[in-house]
Design an enzyme around this catalytic site. Structure first.
Site, PDB file in Angstrom:
ATOM      1  N   CYS A  48       0.841  -1.101  -0.058  1.00 63.22           N
ATOM      2  CA  CYS A  48       0.059   0.009  -0.005  1.00 63.22           C
ATOM      3  C   CYS A  48       0.939   1.180   0.194  1.00 63.22           C
ATOM      4  O   CYS A  48       0.656   2.289  -0.540  1.00 63.22           O
ATOM      5  CB  CYS A  48      -0.905   0.027   1.276  1.00 63.22           C
ATOM      6  SG  CYS A  48      -2.228  -1.067   1.331  1.00 63.22           S
ATOM      7  N   ARG A  71      -8.576  -5.018  -2.256  1.00 61.69           N
ATOM      8  CA  ARG A  71      -7.650  -3.866  -3.065  1.00 61.69           C
ATOM      9  C   ARG A  71      -8.352  -3.637  -4.212  1.00 61.69           C
ATOM     10  O   ARG A  71      -8.141  -4.286  -5.198  1.00 61.69           O
ATOM     11  CB  ARG A  71      -6.381  -4.350  -3.224  1.00 61.69           C
ATOM     12  CG  ARG A  71      -5.173  -3.361  -3.595  1.00 61.69           C
ATOM     13  CD  ARG A  71      -3.964  -3.900  -3.905  1.00 61.69           C
ATOM     14  NE  ARG A  71      -3.412  -4.541  -2.878  1.00 61.69           N
ATOM     15  CZ  ARG A  71      -2.694  -3.884  -1.979  1.00 61.69           C
ATOM     16  NH1 ARG A  71      -2.619  -2.475  -1.750  1.00 61.69           N
ATOM     17  NH2 ARG A  71      -2.023  -4.433  -0.731  1.00 61.69           N
TER      18      ARG A  71
END
Length: 218
Positions: A55, A132
């Site tokens: 991330c 995600r």
């Protein structure tokens, strides 16, 4: 934080062509509401958690490419279960370590209500560790494309830009984007729907596989 009572179908997962459920929540740039982003494109994307390696690389690259999205009149908005203050601490670390400031909003979703409304999280899930997801939302508030990556694989920012370019070109030119399309290359014409055109085509594929001319640069 609130949402506009998503239907059970929405909770099970949005589909392309659905209206994105509205919500209001705290973010790193103050309170945000989804419908306030109408009349421009919006990419809403989730990340599993702050202070995670994949991330972090995504946010660094998105911050570096933020002007490219802005040039296409597209806003970015991130979402995770972490608290607002966790977001703040993470963004401070990113700035100090990578010399880049993340200025697009990061929404907190500790109860997973937004994630569930968008189908990012299954109703029985207690966390978003595997999430995600990315939603490309047009100026009318309609979901036009979606992607979903595993937690251990980062998104391709060039592909996000290419997908946005393709969606905008399709709308502007009423065409179809072929495989590997990039700005400046031809779109395709929609196929003919009359038998006379099929029989009159010079080549076997001309009635359904025809270039529409050069695509405009995004």
């Amino acid at each position: 934080m609130s949402t506009e009572h998503p239907t059970s179908q929405q909770a099970a997962g949005l589909r392309i062509g659905d209206f994105a459920p509205d919500f209001e929540a705290r973010s790193t740039v103050g309170p945000v509401r989804l419908k306030d982003f109408r009349e421009r494109w919006l990419i809403l994307f989730s990340h599993p958690a702050d202070f995670t390696p994949v991330c972090t690389t995504e946010f660094v690259e998105l911050a570096r490419q933020a002007q490219e999205f802005e040039r296409r009149d597209c806003a970015l908005m991130a979402l995770s279960v972490d608290s607002l203050f966790s977001h703040f601490a993470w963004l401070r670390l990113i700035r100090d370590r990578f010399d880049v400031e993340v200025r697009f909003p990061i929404v907190e979703d500790p109860t997973l209500v937004i994630g569930r409304a968008f189908g990012m999280v299954a109703p029985q899930d207690s966390d978003s560790a595997t999430v995600r997801s990315t939603f490309f939302i047009d100026p009318e508030g309609v979901v036009r494309a979606m992607t979903c990556y595993p937690a251990n694989m980062g998104r391709s920012i060039p592909e996000m830009l290419r997908m946005l370019d393709a969606l905008q070109a399709i709308d502007e030119q009423n065409g179809l984007a072929p495989a590997n399309w990039t700005p400046g290359t031809p779109l395709l014409q929609p196929p003919s729907q009359t038998l006379d055109d099929v029989f009159a085509a010079q080549r076997e594929t001309d009635w359904f596989l025809r270039e529409a001319g050069n695509g405009d640069e995004a």
